[in-house]
Scaffold this motif. Sequence first.
Motif, PDB file in Angstrom:
ATOM      1  N   SER A 299      -9.067   6.772  -3.787  1.00  0.00           N
ATOM      2  CA  SER A 299     -10.378   6.588  -4.397  1.00  0.00           C
ATOM      3  C   SER A 299     -10.580   7.519  -5.589  1.00  0.00           C
ATOM      4  CB  SER A 299     -11.504   6.715  -3.379  1.00  0.00           C
ATOM      5  OG  SER A 299     -11.297   7.807  -2.562  1.00  0.00           O
ATOM      6  N   GLY A 319     -10.711  -0.127  -8.080  1.00  0.00           N
ATOM      7  CA  GLY A 319     -10.615  -1.193  -7.088  1.00  0.00           C
ATOM      8  C   GLY A 319      -9.603  -0.795  -6.037  1.00  0.00           C
ATOM      9  N   GLY A 321      -6.655  -1.797  -3.606  1.00  0.00           N
ATOM     10  CA  GLY A 321      -5.649  -2.815  -3.361  1.00  0.00           C
ATOM     11  C   GLY A 321      -4.684  -2.310  -2.321  1.00  0.00           C
ATOM     12  N   GLU A 324       0.042  -4.921   1.133  1.00  0.00           N
ATOM     13  CA  GLU A 324      -0.133  -6.020   2.089  1.00  0.00           C
ATOM     14  C   GLU A 324      -0.922  -7.186   1.491  1.00  0.00           C
ATOM     15  OE1 GLU A 324      -0.100  -2.909   2.852  1.00  0.00           O
ATOM     16  OE2 GLU A 324       0.800  -2.571   4.820  1.00  0.00           O
ATOM     17  N   TYR A 326      -0.990  -7.698  -1.823  1.00  0.00           N
ATOM     18  CA  TYR A 326      -0.357  -7.716  -3.139  1.00  0.00           C
ATOM     19  C   TYR A 326      -1.120  -6.857  -4.147  1.00  0.00           C
ATOM     20  CZ  TYR A 326       2.723  -8.909  -6.883  1.00  0.00           C
ATOM     21  OH  TYR A 326       3.643  -8.799  -7.890  1.00  0.00           O
ATOM     22  N   ASP A 400      -8.280   1.283   6.507  1.00  0.00           N
ATOM     23  CA  ASP A 400      -9.212   2.125   5.756  1.00  0.00           C
ATOM     24  C   ASP A 400     -10.580   2.118   6.404  1.00  0.00           C
ATOM     25  OD1 ASP A 400      -7.730   2.967   3.310  1.00  0.00           O
ATOM     26  OD2 ASP A 400      -7.415   0.801   3.207  1.00  0.00           O
TER      27      ASP A 400
HETATM   28  C1  3UK Z   1      -5.456   3.241  -0.519  1.00  0.00           C
HETATM   29  C2  3UK Z   1      -7.393   3.164  -2.107  1.00  0.00           C
HETATM   30  C3  3UK Z   1      -9.503   4.076  -2.085  1.00  0.00           C
HETATM   31  C4  3UK Z   1      -6.040   2.593   0.710  1.00  0.00           C
HETATM   32  C5  3UK Z   1      -2.347  -0.744  -4.444  1.00  0.00           C
HETATM   33  C6  3UK Z   1      -3.856  -1.457  -6.176  1.00  0.00           C
HETATM   34  O1  3UK Z   1      -2.404   1.418  -3.449  1.00  0.00           O
HETATM   35  C7  3UK Z   1      -1.972   0.277  -3.405  1.00  0.00           C
HETATM   36  O2  3UK Z   1      -1.160  -0.166  -2.379  1.00  0.00           O
HETATM   37  P1  3UK Z   1      -0.484   0.690  -1.214  1.00  0.00           P
HETATM   38  O3  3UK Z   1       0.103  -0.289  -0.273  1.00  0.00           O
HETATM   39  O4  3UK Z   1      -1.671   1.471  -0.509  1.00  0.00           O
HETATM   40  C8  3UK Z   1      -2.829   0.836   0.002  1.00  0.00           C
HETATM   41  C9  3UK Z   1      -3.835   1.878   0.478  1.00  0.00           C
HETATM   42  O5  3UK Z   1      -4.103   2.823  -0.563  1.00  0.00           O
HETATM   43  N1  3UK Z   1      -6.132   2.810  -1.764  1.00  0.00           N
HETATM   44  C10 3UK Z   1      -5.641   2.027  -2.735  1.00  0.00           C
HETATM   45  N2  3UK Z   1      -6.523   1.870  -3.730  1.00  0.00           N
HETATM   46  C11 3UK Z   1      -7.643   2.575  -3.373  1.00  0.00           C
HETATM   47  N3  3UK Z   1      -8.319   3.906  -1.471  1.00  0.00           N
HETATM   48  N4  3UK Z   1      -9.814   3.548  -3.298  1.00  0.00           N
HETATM   49  C12 3UK Z   1      -8.927   2.803  -3.977  1.00  0.00           C
HETATM   50  N5  3UK Z   1      -9.219   2.290  -5.187  1.00  0.00           N
HETATM   51  O6  3UK Z   1      -5.832   3.463   1.798  1.00  0.00           O
HETATM   52  C13 3UK Z   1      -5.179   1.326   0.846  1.00  0.00           C
HETATM   53  O7  3UK Z   1      -5.173   0.805   2.159  1.00  0.00           O
HETATM   54  O8  3UK Z   1       0.414   1.737  -1.790  1.00  0.00           O
HETATM   55  C14 3UK Z   1      -3.483  -0.528  -5.217  1.00  0.00           C
HETATM   56  C15 3UK Z   1      -3.122  -2.593  -6.369  1.00  0.00           C
HETATM   57  C16 3UK Z   1      -1.985  -2.830  -5.617  1.00  0.00           C
HETATM   58  C17 3UK Z   1      -1.612  -1.900  -4.635  1.00  0.00           C
HETATM   59  N6  3UK Z   1      -0.488  -2.163  -3.914  1.00  0.00           N
END
Ligand code: 3UK
Length: 518
Positions: A299, A319, A321, A324, A326, A400
């Motif tokens: 975040s 945002g 993402g 899982e 994409y 989350d």
């Molecule tokens: C955390 C966030 C708060 C959250 C990703 C944008 O980060 C990406 O993918 P990952 O599989 O991790 C996912 C986890 O990361 N997270 C990601 N974005 C935020 N927490 N605010 C955010 N803006 O725990 C989530 O479950 O590495 C991010 C696009 C594609 C992605 N793969």
Amino acid sequence: MRAADLPLAYNAIDILERNLVARADKTALVSDDRSLTFGAVAAEANQVGHALQALDVRPGDAVALLALDSAEWVCAFFGIIKIGAVAASLNTLLTPAEYGYMLRDSRARVAIVGHQLLDRIQAVRHELPDLRHVVVIGGESDAAAGVVSYVYWTAMQPTELAAVTTHREDPCCLNYSSGTTGEPKGILHAHQDLPLTAQLWGVNVLGLREDDRTFAVAKLFFTFGTGGNLIFPWYVGASIVLYPGPPRDAAQILGHIARHRPTVFYNAPTGYGMMLAMPDLTAAEDLSSLRLCVSAGESLPAPIWHGWKERTGLDIIDGIGSTENYHIFLSNRPDDIRPGSSGRPFAGYDLRIVDEAGHDLPQGEVGTLLVRGETAALAYLHQAERSRHTFLGEWLNTGDKYRVDEDGYYWHSGRSDDMLKVGGIWVSPVEVESALISHPVVVECAVIGEVDDRGLMKPKAFVVLSEGHEPGDATTALLLAHCRESMADYKRPRWLVYVAELPKTATGKIQRFRLRQS
Ligand code: 3UK
């Protein structure tokens, strides 16, 4: 747009080839060493596809791709998927043992590897009977080492290639992501997920346009990078800027922006924080080409959002993402931003916040975020049990914690596991603990996340030393050096606290939550 709007026979090579009719001669990608038009990328991707078929790669086979962001990475990616094979893009920051696991798990017969990373694959090659061919980008062929140069491998191949017909639900790409414990999870996405996320977030939320030029600090091997800096821009005919350098070198990144003039910029919160820490941020380099900035991975603290706005005049779209899903499934939008929050839901994804029994919680309460959308991964490869815990029928458990405010904005409130996001990249506290404990002076340790002065999460270690060893700078330096040898540098603890003992349950389990409160 829905998956059903795509033809059943759909290959995501469409994302590249839709540009061949109207803009084959437009610059598709720029990097410091090569710039290519859409036509040139398509031709080189076709050569890669032929070269793979000559090695008997068939639809459904995984092909590993382990290279710094480059024109070759992009051409290889599209060459792989055009023949119906699965692009397994590997994180460039890992150890040989981790690559060994991923190559075995995906059963890749061919790996396309950047010369900077070749040693890490060669180190485990003897354990990988399925891996028959290693192609090196930017290096020489070496028959004795079983390596062929990418240029040589592709050069003699035809530049025309018929795409293999794939079902829109056939696997297209594979990304490995780490969990708290156990082996990494191979996350499989279908061809249809690429155009779907491009439309749902890239176009409908972010508003990408054909005249944009995107630049992501996040690498192409993360789906944050592949989506944001390859799939979405090419879906609308925009150009991309590639950067192979380290994400933490703020001066180099600013120079890259000034030189290549992107309009849309993607970075992780840590990256924005580092750029803000430069005293002469706006004076130093020209940011005038940018119209929009995106943050994801962890975040984005409101102070960083405001600091960036003050210094550059630019909005950051935060945002959330996940690999899982994409890409981004809950987001602020250019005309609707609440700094510090992850924004509001957008069309294509439904959200629920639930308690531990799976019941919906009233507005304002913190619970686990579930998401329903059509871009959820097919499964974790070879991990049925873990897949069942994450992919709950139509709903996906993000892991989350979130709460919704009275205006409908979602606020990230931590994780339901112990996983940390550091600089937007996963860190398992268990892995950091294992690295520390493997040093003889450490008897016991526990790692948690602690928020630094910029509001960003970093690993903090509590360490019990063996008798006769004193806490202090020398011990800390010793342990940090040891961490650097056994895992990627970003995972190292930023604070080491020496304690006499760790809080434990009656059964001897370390209570990380008590350390978090301490
Ligand atoms: C955390 C966030 C708060 C959250 C990703 C944008 O980060 C990406 O993918 P990952 O599989 O991790 C996912 C986890 O990361 N997270 C990601 N974005 C935020 N927490 N605010 C955010 N803006 O725990 C989530 O479950 O590495 C991010 C696009 C594609 C992605 N793969």
